[in-house]
Each structure stands twice: as C-alpha cells, then as structure tokens.
Design a protein around this motif. Structure first.
Motif, PDB file in Angstrom:
ATOM      1  N   ASP A   1     -32.434  30.756   9.019  1.00  0.00           N
ATOM      2  CA  ASP A   1     -33.309  29.654   9.427  1.00  0.00           C
ATOM      3  C   ASP A   1     -33.930  28.964   8.220  1.00  0.00           C
ATOM      4  O   ASP A   1     -33.717  29.347   7.070  1.00  0.00           O
ATOM      5  N   TYR A   2     -34.700  27.916   8.507  1.00  0.00           N
ATOM      6  CA  TYR A   2     -35.299  27.103   7.453  1.00  0.00           C
ATOM      7  C   TYR A   2     -36.553  27.730   6.853  1.00  0.00           C
ATOM      8  O   TYR A   2     -37.162  27.149   5.962  1.00  0.00           O
ATOM      9  N   SER A   3     -36.959  28.897   7.315  1.00  0.00           N
ATOM     10  CA  SER A   3     -38.053  29.614   6.667  1.00  0.00           C
ATOM     11  C   SER A   3     -37.537  30.647   5.676  1.00  0.00           C
ATOM     12  O   SER A   3     -38.315  31.379   5.065  1.00  0.00           O
ATOM     13  N   GLY A   4     -36.199  30.719   5.522  1.00  0.00           N
ATOM     14  CA  GLY A   4     -35.605  31.648   4.558  1.00  0.00           C
ATOM     15  C   GLY A   4     -35.259  33.002   5.129  1.00  0.00           C
ATOM     16  O   GLY A   4     -34.957  33.928   4.382  1.00  0.00           O
ATOM     17  N   ASN A   5     -35.286  33.156   6.459  1.00  0.00           N
ATOM     18  CA  ASN A   5     -34.908  34.414   7.100  1.00  0.00           C
ATOM     19  C   ASN A   5     -33.437  34.417   7.475  1.00  0.00           C
ATOM     20  O   ASN A   5     -32.911  33.401   7.957  1.00  0.00           O
ATOM     21  N   MET A   6     -32.797  35.558   7.302  1.00  0.00           N
ATOM     22  CA  MET A   6     -31.467  35.792   7.843  1.00  0.00           C
ATOM     23  C   MET A   6     -31.593  36.839   8.940  1.00  0.00           C
ATOM     24  O   MET A   6     -32.296  37.843   8.775  1.00  0.00           O
ATOM     25  N   TYR A   7     -30.925  36.586  10.081  1.00  0.00           N
ATOM     26  CA  TYR A   7     -31.048  37.448  11.246  1.00  0.00           C
ATOM     27  C   TYR A   7     -29.684  37.983  11.665  1.00  0.00           C
ATOM     28  O   TYR A   7     -28.664  37.295  11.565  1.00  0.00           O
ATOM     29  N   CYS A   8     -29.720  39.206  12.204  1.00  0.00           N
ATOM     30  CA  CYS A   8     -28.581  39.787  12.905  1.00  0.00           C
ATOM     31  C   CYS A   8     -29.058  40.134  14.309  1.00  0.00           C
ATOM     32  O   CYS A   8     -30.051  40.860  14.476  1.00  0.00           O
ATOM     33  N   LEU A   9     -28.372  39.592  15.321  1.00  0.00           N
ATOM     34  CA  LEU A   9     -28.748  39.802  16.719  1.00  0.00           C
ATOM     35  C   LEU A   9     -27.616  40.478  17.466  1.00  0.00           C
ATOM     36  O   LEU A   9     -26.435  40.267  17.166  1.00  0.00           O
ATOM     37  N   ASP A  10     -27.975  41.283  18.462  1.00  0.00           N
ATOM     38  CA  ASP A  10     -26.978  41.811  19.379  1.00  0.00           C
ATOM     39  C   ASP A  10     -26.479  40.641  20.221  1.00  0.00           C
ATOM     40  O   ASP A  10     -27.262  39.989  20.932  1.00  0.00           O
ATOM     41  N   ALA A  11     -25.188  40.351  20.164  1.00  0.00           N
ATOM     42  CA  ALA A  11     -24.656  39.165  20.834  1.00  0.00           C
ATOM     43  C   ALA A  11     -24.655  39.296  22.348  1.00  0.00           C
ATOM     44  O   ALA A  11     -24.580  38.287  23.059  1.00  0.00           O
ATOM     45  N   VAL A  12     -24.769  40.507  22.883  1.00  0.00           N
ATOM     46  CA  VAL A  12     -24.782  40.714  24.330  1.00  0.00           C
ATOM     47  C   VAL A  12     -26.187  40.524  24.890  1.00  0.00           C
ATOM     48  O   VAL A  12     -26.385  39.885  25.919  1.00  0.00           O
ATOM     49  N   THR A  13     -27.193  41.056  24.183  1.00  0.00           N
ATOM     50  CA  THR A  13     -28.554  41.075  24.721  1.00  0.00           C
ATOM     51  C   THR A  13     -29.515  40.134  24.009  1.00  0.00           C
ATOM     52  O   THR A  13     -30.594  39.849  24.533  1.00  0.00           O
ATOM     53  N   GLY A  14     -29.174  39.679  22.787  1.00  0.00           N
ATOM     54  CA  GLY A  14     -30.101  38.882  21.990  1.00  0.00           C
ATOM     55  C   GLY A  14     -31.122  39.708  21.242  1.00  0.00           C
ATOM     56  O   GLY A  14     -32.012  39.161  20.572  1.00  0.00           O
ATOM     57  N   ARG A  15     -31.032  41.028  21.317  1.00  0.00           N
ATOM     58  CA  ARG A  15     -31.984  41.904  20.633  1.00  0.00           C
ATOM     59  C   ARG A  15     -31.837  41.781  19.116  1.00  0.00           C
ATOM     60  O   ARG A  15     -30.722  41.700  18.600  1.00  0.00           O
ATOM     61  N   LEU A  16     -32.979  41.763  18.412  1.00  0.00           N
ATOM     62  CA  LEU A  16     -32.948  41.711  16.955  1.00  0.00           C
ATOM     63  C   LEU A  16     -32.472  43.045  16.389  1.00  0.00           C
ATOM     64  O   LEU A  16     -33.036  44.096  16.683  1.00  0.00           O
ATOM     65  N   VAL A  17     -31.419  42.995  15.572  1.00  0.00           N
ATOM     66  CA  VAL A  17     -30.902  44.194  14.904  1.00  0.00           C
ATOM     67  C   VAL A  17     -31.551  44.330  13.531  1.00  0.00           C
ATOM     68  O   VAL A  17     -32.035  45.401  13.158  1.00  0.00           O
ATOM     69  N   TRP A  18     -31.552  43.255  12.733  1.00  0.00           N
ATOM     70  CA  TRP A  18     -32.283  43.249  11.467  1.00  0.00           C
ATOM     71  C   TRP A  18     -32.651  41.829  11.085  1.00  0.00           C
ATOM     72  O   TRP A  18     -32.058  40.865  11.564  1.00  0.00           O
ATOM     73  N   ARG A  19     -33.663  41.727  10.254  1.00  0.00           N
ATOM     74  CA  ARG A  19     -34.111  40.450   9.711  1.00  0.00           C
ATOM     75  C   ARG A  19     -34.470  40.674   8.250  1.00  0.00           C
ATOM     76  O   ARG A  19     -35.159  41.635   7.912  1.00  0.00           O
ATOM     77  N   VAL A  20     -34.026  39.777   7.385  1.00  0.00           N
ATOM     78  CA  VAL A  20     -34.330  39.858   5.953  1.00  0.00           C
ATOM     79  C   VAL A  20     -34.901  38.527   5.507  1.00  0.00           C
ATOM     80  O   VAL A  20     -34.288  37.476   5.743  1.00  0.00           O
ATOM     81  N   HIS A  21     -36.081  38.556   4.889  1.00  0.00           N
ATOM     82  CA  HIS A  21     -36.682  37.338   4.354  1.00  0.00           C
ATOM     83  C   HIS A  21     -36.366  37.252   2.863  1.00  0.00           C
ATOM     84  O   HIS A  21     -36.416  38.258   2.160  1.00  0.00           O
ATOM     85  N   THR A  22     -36.047  36.041   2.409  1.00  0.00           N
ATOM     86  CA  THR A  22     -35.622  35.858   1.023  1.00  0.00           C
ATOM     87  C   THR A  22     -36.730  35.310   0.132  1.00  0.00           C
ATOM     88  O   THR A  22     -36.454  34.815  -0.959  1.00  0.00           O
ATOM     89  N   ALA A  23     -37.990  35.377   0.568  1.00  0.00           N
ATOM     90  CA  ALA A  23     -39.100  34.891  -0.253  1.00  0.00           C
ATOM     91  C   ALA A  23     -39.117  35.620  -1.591  1.00  0.00           C
ATOM     92  O   ALA A  23     -39.008  36.846  -1.656  1.00  0.00           O
ATOM     93  N   GLY A  24     -39.248  34.846  -2.670  1.00  0.00           N
ATOM     94  CA  GLY A  24     -39.303  35.420  -4.010  1.00  0.00           C
ATOM     95  C   GLY A  24     -37.961  35.572  -4.672  1.00  0.00           C
ATOM     96  O   GLY A  24     -37.887  35.804  -5.872  1.00  0.00           O
ATOM     97  N   LEU A  25     -36.875  35.464  -3.907  1.00  0.00           N
ATOM     98  CA  LEU A  25     -35.552  35.599  -4.505  1.00  0.00           C
ATOM     99  C   LEU A  25     -35.065  34.291  -5.104  1.00  0.00           C
ATOM    100  O   LEU A  25     -34.085  34.268  -5.836  1.00  0.00           O
ATOM    101  N   SER A  26     -35.739  33.191  -4.780  1.00  0.00           N
ATOM    102  CA  SER A  26     -35.403  31.899  -5.365  1.00  0.00           C
ATOM    103  C   SER A  26     -36.179  31.694  -6.656  1.00  0.00           C
ATOM    104  O   SER A  26     -35.629  31.608  -7.741  1.00  0.00           O
ATOM    105  N   SER A  27     -37.500  31.597  -6.527  1.00  0.00           N
ATOM    106  CA  SER A  27     -38.398  31.458  -7.668  1.00  0.00           C
ATOM    107  C   SER A  27     -39.807  31.716  -7.183  1.00  0.00           C
ATOM    108  O   SER A  27     -40.200  31.235  -6.118  1.00  0.00           O
ATOM    109  N   GLY A  28     -40.548  32.496  -7.932  1.00  0.00           N
ATOM    110  CA  GLY A  28     -41.912  32.787  -7.547  1.00  0.00           C
ATOM    111  C   GLY A  28     -41.970  33.411  -6.169  1.00  0.00           C
ATOM    112  O   GLY A  28     -41.274  34.374  -5.877  1.00  0.00           O
TER     113      GLY A  28
END
Length: 419
Positions: free
Chosen positions: A237-264
C-alpha cells in the motif's frame, strides 16, 4: 550594566537560534539520508527451479496458442513468457488499430481475442488475427488490464465498481460496489475475483454473481492488483506496508512496514504490482528500492536502490529480476541476492514494467514528453544487449498472443508477426 545585560541576552538568543538551526540540519540529514540496502539474500529461504513458468489458466490449441488472461500473464504476475520461444524479431506488422484512448495497461488474451481497456473507459474486443473489432463498450475511467476467466472478463472502474461482462458480447453480467476508486488489474482464483481500491480496501467477490466474500482494510491506498500464489494474496500500500493475506478468508498472515528502509524514518509507496517466484515476493517502491520478501514470513531478503522511483512492476525469469527506475535505468538483478547482473540506460525516463517473451526481455521509455509516444526495446536477458526497437510504447506495453507480439503503444494496438 543594562548594556551588558542586553549583550548577554543577544548572545544567548543568537546561540539558541544557532543551536536550533544545527539541530534542524542534523534532523533533516537523518531523515533524508539514504538507508543502506539489506543484503540477506544468501541466508533467506530461496527455491530456484529450472522448471518452465507456472501453467497459464485456460486451454489452448495450436492456432490460438496459450492465453494471457491476467496482467503479468499468471496469478503470480511474473510477466515470464520465456517458454514462447517462437516469438522474437524480426517482425512484420500484421495490423494496428486505435486503442480507444491512452493505453496505460496492455490487453489480456484468450481464444483468439484481445481484450483492451483504455484510460478513457473504452473496452474493446479485437480478433487477434485480423484486428476486427468484435464489440466495444464505454465505461468510466479504467486503469487496468481486464482479467479473463471462464465466459467473462473483469475490470475495475473509477465509479468504484468492479464489472463482470460477457466475453462474447460485452454485455454486463454483474457489477459490485467496492468502496473507493480503483486502479490495478483484478485476479481471478478459485471462483473469486480479487480487487483493490485507493480507499485501502482489498476485496474478494464471487466470480459468478458478484456476491461479497471478504474484505480487508489496508493502512493506505492500494494501487495495484494482488498477486496470488499458494492460496495467498500479496499486496502493498501507499503507507509502505506489504501484506500477505489468506486468499480464501482474507485473514492477515503477515504485514511488514518498510519505514526507515528508504531514508531516515520515512517510507515509500508500493505502486508496483508484486511478482511471486522462488518463494519470494519482488516489488518496486517509490523510495527507489526493489524489495525481495520471503513469501512465507515477510522477512526482507534484500533490497536494491535505484536512482529514481521503482514505479514499474518487476519481471522474474530464469533467476533474474528485471526492474526499471523513473530516470530510465533498466537493471537485471540476481533473484537470490539482489546483486546487479547488468544495467543499461534507456534514452528517456521510464515507468515501464519489463516483460520476458521468448528469448528477449521487453521494456519501454516515456519518450520526450508526457503527451507523446515512447519507444519499445528488446534486450537479451543474460547480457543486456539491445537487439530490437519499435517506435511506439509508453508503459507496460507487450504481451504474446497466438504466436505474435502484441504492443500497447501510447494509444494504438499493434500486432506483430515473427517474420
């Protein structure tokens, strides 16, 4: 005494201003300096196979060839058609036709028919052999490639609806309100249509009747369609999060935020469509980095920083990741480690998503300005040597259909036949 006191106050005030200025400078430096890339690719899980690309959904015969039903060809969105060895230059033009508007996305293809959606909202079906328009309809703005499944095609529109229309006639079968303007190409898997919205919604609908199945709310706008692999859906998404969802249920499997990996402390935005291969998720970001996530856990295996926005969607083929930067840099990276295998500089800036077809990888530049066409080029995947070019292109420009190269130019479709 009063003068001395005034001088002290002036000195203290000046020192305070100086300290504030120095502090602001330090804060700005910390906030904007480039963060070093992640180099954990050798240690992170990675499964390199020598198998051909994943099977393409849908049937084929010798005349019409394999379908290209989704943006990226397969649900994994790898844009890997290296198995189509007969599609290569030199080419002769079989036909060309107006695309109905600006062509930001290439068409989809199945059973001898190309389905193109222009930014103007014009959706058309073309006979791939003759260029004859089989039907044409007008919708609100569309920024996507249609998804082809069964007897229908699916696409989102700026009216906040996902549309399902008949492949044969173009008539509406159903439409459903998503809840926000949409950009990005749908996926169809296991009887469900998956779409995303600028409101941050990720939705699944029943492919036959449009009944809502599940909804997930991301933290920011989602501007690309999901990649689906192993029963999981991947979006950024545009907030810098990457998501993995269960495609059958929509349940969140994992989320990783990339804050700080660009700069500051800031993070960029994921506009690029993810590509899933080798147990990894590859995706570009407006922070200028290409990311490799471990698909099972979200661990960041590596990042590679390009000179400008990594706006285009990467292609993954034969152990390589092909990516572009807005400044026109075109690179081949090791899919395992992110190491640079080769790089070239396109003549103009690029928002293009590379595509591997047969023995070559195709990429486009934007040309000299926003209102003119760009150029399409073909390079050897192993060395980066340019072997062919075409005087129209712009964005994500090519697919293969019925043994032909299909080019989505600035506003025209071209079908080129190997000579």
């Amino acid at each position: 005494m009063v003068r001395v006191r005034r001088r002290k106050l002036i000195v203290i005030a000046a020192a305070s201003v100086l300290l504030v200025g120095v502090g602001a400078g330090i804060a700005y430096t910390l906030a904007t300096q480039r963060t070093a890339d992640v180099h954990s690719g050798d240690a992170a899980p990675f499964t390199l196979t020598t198998d051909p690309p994943p099977p393409v959904p849908g049937g084929s015969n010798a005349k019409v060839g394999l379908p290209w039903p989704f943006y990226g060809r397969t649900l994994e969105r790898t844009r890997d058609a290296s198995d189509l060895a007969g599609v290569h230059p030199p080419y002769v033009r079989a036909w060309s036709a107006p695309g109905g508007g600006l062509l930001e996305y290439p068409p989809s293809y199945a059973d001898g028919v190309l389905y193109e959606a222009a930014d103007s909202g014009r959706v058309q079906a073309f006979d791939v052999f003759t260029g004859r328009v089989l039907w044409s309809r007008k919708f609100p703005t569309i920024v996507a490639s249609p998804a082809v499944a069964g007897r229908m095609i699916y696409f989102p529109a700026y009216d906040g609806r996902v549309w399902a229309i008949s492949r044969a006639s173009g008539r509406t079968v159903w439409s459903a309100v998503v809840g926000g303007r949409m950009e990005g190409s749908p996926a169809v898997w296991d009887g469900r249509v998956y779409v995303t919205a600028l409101s941050g919604q990720v939705r699944a609908f029943d492919a036959l009747d449009g009944r809502p199945v599940w909804k997930f709310q991301a933290s920011g706008a989602v501007k690309h369609g999901p990649a689906i692999s192993g029963g999981r859906a991947y979006v950024g998404d545009y907030s810098g999060n990457m998501y993995c969802l269960d495609a059958v249920t929509g349940r969140l499997v994992w989320r990783v935020h990339t804050a700080g990996l660009s700069s500051g402390f800031r993070s960029g935005a994921f506009y690029s469509t993810p590509a899933v291969s080798y147990g990894r998720v590859y995706v570009g970001n407006t922070d200028g980095k290409v990311y490799s996530f471990v698909a099972a856990t979200g661990q960041i295996a590596w990042t590679h920083t390009l000179p400008g926005w990594a706006y285009g969607s990467p292609s993954v083929s034969a152990g390589r990741v092909f990516a572009t930067s807005y400044d026109g840099t075109f690179v081949a990276l090791s899919a395992r480690t992110g190491a640079v295998l080769w790089h070239v500089q396109l003549p103009y800036r690029s928002l293009s998503s590379p595509t591997v077809i047969g023995p070559l990888v195709y990429v486009a530049d934007r040309g000299s300005g926003g209102s003119v066409h760009g150029h399409l080029y073909a390079y050897t995947p192993d060395t980066g040597r340019r072997v062919w070019q075409f005087p129209d292109g712009k964005y994500s420009t090519v697919i293969a259909a019925a043994g032909r190269l299909v080019v989505a130019g600035f506003s025209k479709i071209y079908v080129l036949r190997p000579q």
